[in-house]
Design a protein around this motif. Structure first.
Motif, PDB file in Angstrom:
ATOM      1  N   HIS A 152      -5.453   3.985   6.466  1.00 38.35           N
ATOM      2  CA  HIS A 152      -5.851   3.406   5.183  1.00 38.35           C
ATOM      3  C   HIS A 152      -6.227   1.932   5.317  1.00 38.35           C
ATOM      4  O   HIS A 152      -5.715   1.212   6.177  1.00 38.35           O
ATOM      5  CB  HIS A 152      -4.726   3.542   4.159  1.00 38.35           C
ATOM      6  CG  HIS A 152      -4.440   4.954   3.762  1.00 38.35           C
ATOM      7  ND1 HIS A 152      -5.414   5.810   3.294  1.00 38.35           N
ATOM      8  CD2 HIS A 152      -3.279   5.663   3.779  1.00 38.35           C
ATOM      9  CE1 HIS A 152      -4.871   6.987   3.030  1.00 38.35           C
ATOM     10  NE2 HIS A 152      -3.578   6.923   3.322  1.00 38.35           N
ATOM     11  N   VAL A 153      -7.133   1.519   4.436  1.00 37.82           N
ATOM     12  CA  VAL A 153      -7.504   0.113   4.301  1.00 37.82           C
ATOM     13  C   VAL A 153      -7.019  -0.348   2.935  1.00 37.82           C
ATOM     14  O   VAL A 153      -7.478   0.152   1.912  1.00 37.82           O
ATOM     15  CB  VAL A 153      -9.031  -0.081   4.413  1.00 37.82           C
ATOM     16  CG1 VAL A 153      -9.416  -1.531   4.122  1.00 37.82           C
ATOM     17  CG2 VAL A 153      -9.534   0.343   5.783  1.00 37.82           C
ATOM     18  N   TYR A 154      -6.092  -1.280   2.917  1.00 40.18           N
ATOM     19  CA  TYR A 154      -5.540  -1.750   1.655  1.00 40.18           C
ATOM     20  C   TYR A 154      -6.032  -3.144   1.275  1.00 40.18           C
ATOM     21  O   TYR A 154      -5.773  -3.611   0.164  1.00 40.18           O
ATOM     22  CB  TYR A 154      -4.013  -1.767   1.713  1.00 40.18           C
ATOM     23  CG  TYR A 154      -3.390  -0.391   1.752  1.00 40.18           C
ATOM     24  CD1 TYR A 154      -3.481   0.469   0.662  1.00 40.18           C
ATOM     25  CD2 TYR A 154      -2.711   0.054   2.885  1.00 40.18           C
ATOM     26  CE1 TYR A 154      -2.910   1.743   0.701  1.00 40.18           C
ATOM     27  CE2 TYR A 154      -2.131   1.315   2.931  1.00 40.18           C
ATOM     28  CZ  TYR A 154      -2.231   2.150   1.837  1.00 40.18           C
ATOM     29  OH  TYR A 154      -1.666   3.405   1.868  1.00 40.18           O
ATOM     30  N   ALA A 155      -6.715  -3.811   2.186  1.00 35.20           N
ATOM     31  CA  ALA A 155      -7.236  -5.144   1.898  1.00 35.20           C
ATOM     32  C   ALA A 155      -8.459  -5.379   2.770  1.00 35.20           C
ATOM     33  O   ALA A 155      -8.534  -4.876   3.901  1.00 35.20           O
ATOM     34  CB  ALA A 155      -6.175  -6.206   2.180  1.00 35.20           C
ATOM     35  N   ILE A 156      -9.416  -6.114   2.252  1.00 32.88           N
ATOM     36  CA  ILE A 156     -10.634  -6.396   3.014  1.00 32.88           C
ATOM     37  C   ILE A 156     -10.682  -7.885   3.352  1.00 32.88           C
ATOM     38  O   ILE A 156     -10.157  -8.723   2.621  1.00 32.88           O
ATOM     39  CB  ILE A 156     -11.909  -5.948   2.266  1.00 32.88           C
ATOM     40  CG1 ILE A 156     -12.030  -6.601   0.898  1.00 32.88           C
ATOM     41  CG2 ILE A 156     -11.930  -4.433   2.154  1.00 32.88           C
ATOM     42  CD1 ILE A 156     -13.313  -6.234   0.166  1.00 32.88           C
ATOM     43  N   LEU A 186      -0.910  -1.451  -4.032  1.00 31.97           N
ATOM     44  CA  LEU A 186      -2.289  -1.663  -3.593  1.00 31.97           C
ATOM     45  C   LEU A 186      -2.886  -0.299  -3.301  1.00 31.97           C
ATOM     46  O   LEU A 186      -2.211   0.575  -2.759  1.00 31.97           O
ATOM     47  CB  LEU A 186      -2.347  -2.533  -2.339  1.00 31.97           C
ATOM     48  CG  LEU A 186      -1.807  -3.956  -2.446  1.00 31.97           C
ATOM     49  CD1 LEU A 186      -1.918  -4.670  -1.099  1.00 31.97           C
ATOM     50  CD2 LEU A 186      -2.542  -4.746  -3.524  1.00 31.97           C
ATOM     51  N   ILE A 187      -4.140  -0.097  -3.682  1.00 26.91           N
ATOM     52  CA  ILE A 187      -4.746   1.222  -3.519  1.00 26.91           C
ATOM     53  C   ILE A 187      -5.586   1.282  -2.241  1.00 26.91           C
ATOM     54  O   ILE A 187      -6.111   0.270  -1.778  1.00 26.91           O
ATOM     55  CB  ILE A 187      -5.607   1.602  -4.735  1.00 26.91           C
ATOM     56  CG1 ILE A 187      -6.839   0.692  -4.842  1.00 26.91           C
ATOM     57  CG2 ILE A 187      -4.789   1.548  -6.023  1.00 26.91           C
ATOM     58  CD1 ILE A 187      -7.839   1.159  -5.887  1.00 26.91           C
ATOM     59  N   PRO A 188      -5.722   2.471  -1.643  1.00 26.12           N
ATOM     60  CA  PRO A 188      -6.586   2.626  -0.466  1.00 26.12           C
ATOM     61  C   PRO A 188      -8.039   2.329  -0.835  1.00 26.12           C
ATOM     62  O   PRO A 188      -8.514   2.725  -1.906  1.00 26.12           O
ATOM     63  CB  PRO A 188      -6.406   4.086  -0.067  1.00 26.12           C
ATOM     64  CG  PRO A 188      -5.136   4.522  -0.724  1.00 26.12           C
ATOM     65  CD  PRO A 188      -5.045   3.735  -1.992  1.00 26.12           C
ATOM     66  N   GLY A 203       0.825  -1.199   0.000  1.00 32.36           N
ATOM     67  CA  GLY A 203       0.000   0.000   0.000  1.00 32.36           C
ATOM     68  C   GLY A 203       0.861   1.252   0.000  1.00 32.36           C
ATOM     69  O   GLY A 203       0.642   2.184  -0.774  1.00 32.36           O
ATOM     70  N   ALA A 204       1.875   1.262   0.864  1.00 32.04           N
ATOM     71  CA  ALA A 204       2.771   2.416   0.925  1.00 32.04           C
ATOM     72  C   ALA A 204       3.537   2.599  -0.383  1.00 32.04           C
ATOM     73  O   ALA A 204       3.856   3.720  -0.786  1.00 32.04           O
ATOM     74  CB  ALA A 204       3.750   2.246   2.084  1.00 32.04           C
TER      75      ALA A 204
END
Length: 529
Positions: free
Chosen positions: A168-172, A134-136, A129-130
């Motif tokens: 941030h949330v990068y994965a659910i 991977l997107i927020p 993510g950083a």
């Protein structure tokens, strides 16, 4: 079904570091909104189906378990494509070697549009993510995922467990609101109890006495001393000792934050070196020494463990469901956790509601992130989860009192794993009481009812650390966990005397277990804000 997919994620993330160093469920058509946030000109329908006017193809990378058929042949993806107007092109990687293939995608920056059932670890989510790979997802969830958003509002611990320190949330995750799908039951051979005129054991002392009777009094009636009083799964490196996980609650030892942690007045206490843990290991050593605990427990294969369940010749064991021993299910019953020597009675083993971290993530290569979020959100509804888990109504399942059940004809084929990606664990969807008939038949629910009063009100998931802290935690845990599992195995098996306990504690201190505790405390404090 795998229940261990997420717990060992930290230990695999170092490979990645090395490589890098080189929807509402209604069917009415809703209003159309122009995608203005991504680089695509795709029109996304705000509600209803299809999701988009123009047919779109998304590329997703996924893990395929040995029990699965090809994803393209699964009814859920065939039928959902017709509903949504979205075709998904899956790249399937077998479980063996999967992590390496995933690492290479990130290292080469040859990214799919999304990672589906790919077990994105917390460190991977933070790092990639950083790095922008991977997107927020937090804004996309807010605008395009009403089902998921509703669950996160109802269960705040979901959001706290998937949000980075930067917000941030990068994965659910895969979400499990059903207690019975988040913990193993305690199954005892009630036919043997009845034959020997024994009561269901309520304390750890009672359990010992019952196991002795199982060993000595020929409950199977064949005149041979061939009964197996008690067994448990074999350890998987980095995932803890199953027998410890199953018995720890009787000694006041909880498993919060995805680790061997008690939370006492909001203080994190890692209990691996404390005296309660010593008592538990001494108790298990007593069972093992007296041949009450399976001598093959530390080395048996999963198939061996399952065979012992279905043999009917085992007195006591642990499992989430009764699937393996359904043909002899009347021989067994689920029981409550045992009250321990200090009066503790807790079902400490269990997953959080956000059970499968990193079940789905969207990459920077995706030109249709809004559409992709709407696509995945359907599976966080009972309707979408039913389609994912059960296939086609009439062909694979039937509805009874509003609950889907596999038809007897389809059950007889043994093809359940071939039609659904949930088999094998880690699929992004919701498991609620509406969609769990196969893993939650009446006997399993009755067993869960015995455990529910003793489960914690909130089961906190592993916290999200920033990348530097995550790497530090990973390094500390790799050494500490390996040492703890090795030494605990020796204590239980009698290969290491408890006279060495002070030395064991001292070594944990030298390995900086106090530093690890402080890092978990800091993360927990941030979660609670």
């Amino acid at each position: 079904m795998s229940k261990h997919w997420a717990r060992g994620a930290l230990s695999t993330a170092l490979i990645s570091a090395l490589l890098l160093a080189g929807c509402g469920s209604n069917s009415e058509k809703g209003a159309e909104t122009k995608n203005t946030e991504g680089s695509s000109e795709t029109t996304v329908n705000a509600t209803g189906f299809p999701l988009t006017k123009d047919a779109i193809t998304l590329k997703m990378f996924t893990r395929i378990a040995p029990v699965n058929g090809a994803f393209k042949d699964m009814p859920v993806f065939q039928d959902y494509e017709k509903m949504s107007n979205v075709h998904v092109e899956f790249t399937e990687a077998p479980t063996d070697g999967f992590q390496e293939k995933k690492n290479l995608l990130f290292a080469s920056n040859e990214l799919p549009d999304a990672f589906y059932r790919s077990g994105i670890s917390q460190l991977e989510a933070t790092r990639y993510g950083a790095a922008g790979q991977l997107i927020p997802l937090e804004d996309l969830i807010d605008k395009y995922a009403p089902n998921l958003k509703s669950l996160m509002e109802k269960y705040p611990e979901i959001r706290s467990g998937i949000t980075t320190p930067e917000g941030h949330v990068y994965a659910i995750p895969g979400i499990v609101t059903l207690d019975a799908a988040r913990t193993d039951k305690k199954w005892i051979n009630q036919a043997w109890l009845k034959k020997l005129n024994l009561d269901i054991p309520e304390t750890t002392d009672d359990l010992y006495n019952v196991l002795v009777a199982f060993r000595d009094k020929d409950p199977n009636g064949n005149g041979k001393k061939d009964e197996l009083p008690m067994t448990a799964r074999a350890p998987v490196p980095g995932q803890g000792l199953p027998i410890v996980n199953m018995m720890s609650g009787s000694f006041g030892l909880d498993q919060q934050l995805g680790y061997n942690i008690n939370l006492v007045n909001d203080k994190v206490e890692i209990w691996m070196g404390n005296d309660r843990n010593k008592e538990m290991l001494q108790y298990l050593n007593k069972l093992y020494k007296e041949k009450l605990l399976d001598p093959d427990m530390f080395s048996q294969k999963e198939a061996d463990y399952l065979a012992k369940q279905s043999s009917g010749n085992t007195g006591f064991f642990f499992d989430q469901t009764n699937n393996v021993f359904r043909e002899i299910q009347d021989q067994y019953t689920g029981i409550a956790p045992f009250k321990g020597p200090h009066g503790d009675q807790m079902q400490s083993q269990g997953a959080p509601i956000a059970r499968d971290f990193g079940a789905f993530a969207i990459t920077s290569a995706n030109k249709n992130p809004e559409l992709t979020m709407r696509w995945i959100d359907y599976f966080y509804s009972d309707e979408g989860s039913t389609m994912l888990r059960f296939g086609r109504e009439g062909e694979n399942y039937e509805m009874k009192d509003g609950i889907p059940y596999y038809t007897e004809a389809f059950l007889a084929t043994g093809d359940q794993g071939k039609i659904t990606p949930y088999a094998g664990g880690g699929a992004p969807h919701i498991i609620s009481d509406k969609v769990a008939s196969f893993i939650n038949p009446p006997q399993v629910q009755e067993a869960q009812d015995k455990l529910t009063p003793f489960m914690p009100k909130v089961r906190y998931a592993s916290p999200m650390f920033d990348e530097n802290t995550a790497q530090e935690v990973n390094i500390l845990r790799n050494d500490i966990d390996k040492y703890y599992e090795e030494q605990s195995t020796k204590f239980i098996a009698g290969a290491l005397s408890f006279d060495k306990w002070d030395e064991f504690q001292s070594t944990l201190k030298k390995m900086k277990i106090d530093t690890l505790q402080d890092l978990y405390q800091q993360a927990y404090d941030k979660m609670k804000k």
